[in-house]
Design a protein around this motif. Structure first.
Motif, PDB file in Angstrom:
ATOM      1  N   VAL A  97       3.294  -0.748  -3.453  1.00  0.00           N
ATOM      2  CA  VAL A  97       3.989  -0.019  -2.392  1.00  0.00           C
ATOM      3  C   VAL A  97       5.010   0.914  -3.031  1.00  0.00           C
ATOM      4  O   VAL A  97       5.260   0.844  -4.236  1.00  0.00           O
ATOM      5  CB  VAL A  97       4.697  -0.997  -1.415  1.00  0.00           C
ATOM      6  N   ASP A  98       5.624   1.758  -2.210  1.00  0.00           N
ATOM      7  CA  ASP A  98       6.569   2.746  -2.737  1.00  0.00           C
ATOM      8  C   ASP A  98       8.026   2.290  -2.712  1.00  0.00           C
ATOM      9  O   ASP A  98       8.850   2.882  -3.417  1.00  0.00           O
ATOM     10  CB  ASP A  98       6.441   4.054  -1.955  1.00  0.00           C
TER      11      ASP A  98
ATOM     12  N   ASP B  25       9.209  -2.301   1.424  1.00  0.00           N
ATOM     13  CA  ASP B  25       7.790  -2.508   1.711  1.00  0.00           C
ATOM     14  C   ASP B  25       7.230  -3.680   0.905  1.00  0.00           C
ATOM     15  O   ASP B  25       6.358  -4.410   1.375  1.00  0.00           O
ATOM     16  CB  ASP B  25       6.979  -1.245   1.418  1.00  0.00           C
TER      17      ASP B  25
ATOM     18  N   LEU C 236       5.411  -6.918   2.323  1.00  0.00           N
ATOM     19  CA  LEU C 236       4.118  -7.395   1.833  1.00  0.00           C
ATOM     20  C   LEU C 236       4.181  -8.870   1.464  1.00  0.00           C
ATOM     21  O   LEU C 236       3.297  -9.645   1.840  1.00  0.00           O
ATOM     22  CB  LEU C 236       3.669  -6.560   0.629  1.00  0.00           C
TER      23      LEU C 236
ATOM     24  N   ARG D 237      -3.674  -1.107  -3.642  1.00  0.00           N
ATOM     25  CA  ARG D 237      -2.945  -0.328  -2.618  1.00  0.00           C
ATOM     26  C   ARG D 237      -3.799  -0.095  -1.374  1.00  0.00           C
ATOM     27  O   ARG D 237      -3.282  -0.098  -0.267  1.00  0.00           O
ATOM     28  CB  ARG D 237      -2.467   1.010  -3.182  1.00  0.00           C
TER      29      ARG D 237
ATOM     30  N   VAL E 259      -3.533  -3.213   0.557  1.00  0.00           N
ATOM     31  CA  VAL E 259      -2.195  -3.315   1.147  1.00  0.00           C
ATOM     32  C   VAL E 259      -2.094  -2.424   2.380  1.00  0.00           C
ATOM     33  O   VAL E 259      -1.561  -2.833   3.421  1.00  0.00           O
ATOM     34  CB  VAL E 259      -1.094  -2.973   0.115  1.00  0.00           C
ATOM     35  N   ASP E 260      -2.626  -1.215   2.299  1.00  0.00           N
ATOM     36  CA  ASP E 260      -2.623  -0.315   3.467  1.00  0.00           C
ATOM     37  C   ASP E 260      -3.341  -0.956   4.651  1.00  0.00           C
ATOM     38  O   ASP E 260      -2.893  -0.852   5.795  1.00  0.00           O
ATOM     39  CB  ASP E 260      -3.273   1.024   3.128  1.00  0.00           C
TER      40      ASP E 260
END
Length: 144
Positions: free
Chosen positions: A28-29, A33, A37, A76, A79-80
């Motif tokens: 994540v960024d 976030d 998660l 990722r 995760v999205d």
């Protein structure tokens, strides 16, 4: 109607280490976030390791999310997908979310009845929403 998960979830393993090294995982960024998660994974009985294992091995299902195209290409991507079906709230954010829903009802009685009805469905075997208390707040998981 949501299902309010009553059983206790297992604590997040190695949480301090994970939070200290969150950027190295490149999932994540933001740290916020990453915390979300971790709590989503905790609510679902999973971990960063199990998430990575699904992607690495091309498994097509994780936490009831299905990717029938041979699995997810990157961690990722998975995760999205999780963030699409699951949302993490701090306790205050969850309270605010519930209060904001008040606007959806014409009267106080309708609102109170809707909240009671949602809370009373905790015994149903199937619900389209699950609410789980985690280490840092609450996770709302939906099935569509």
């Amino acid at each position: 109607m949501p299902y309010i998960r009553q059983e206790e979830v297992k604590p997040i393993t190695a949480k301090a280490y994970l939070l200290e090294n969150w950027e190295k995982y490149d999932l994540v960024d933001t740290k916020e976030d990453f915390i979300a998660l971790l709590n989503i994974l905790q609510a679902c009985g999973e971990s960063i390791d199990s998430l990575h294992n699904v992607v690495f091995n091309g498994i097509e299902e994780f936490i009831d999310c299905i990717n029938s195209h041979g699995g997810w290409e990157t961690d990722r991507d998975l995760v999205d997908t999780l963030f699409y079906f699951c949302r993490f709230f701090t306790e205050q954010e969850f309270i605010d979310y519930i209060l904001e829903r008040r606007e959806d009802y014409a009267t106080q009685e309708e609102y109170v009845e809707a909240i009671r009805r949602e809370a009373s469905d905790a015994d149903e075997d199937f619900a389209d929403t699950q609410i789980t208390r985690t280490d840092d707040g609450i996770v709302r998981r939906i099935w569509v």
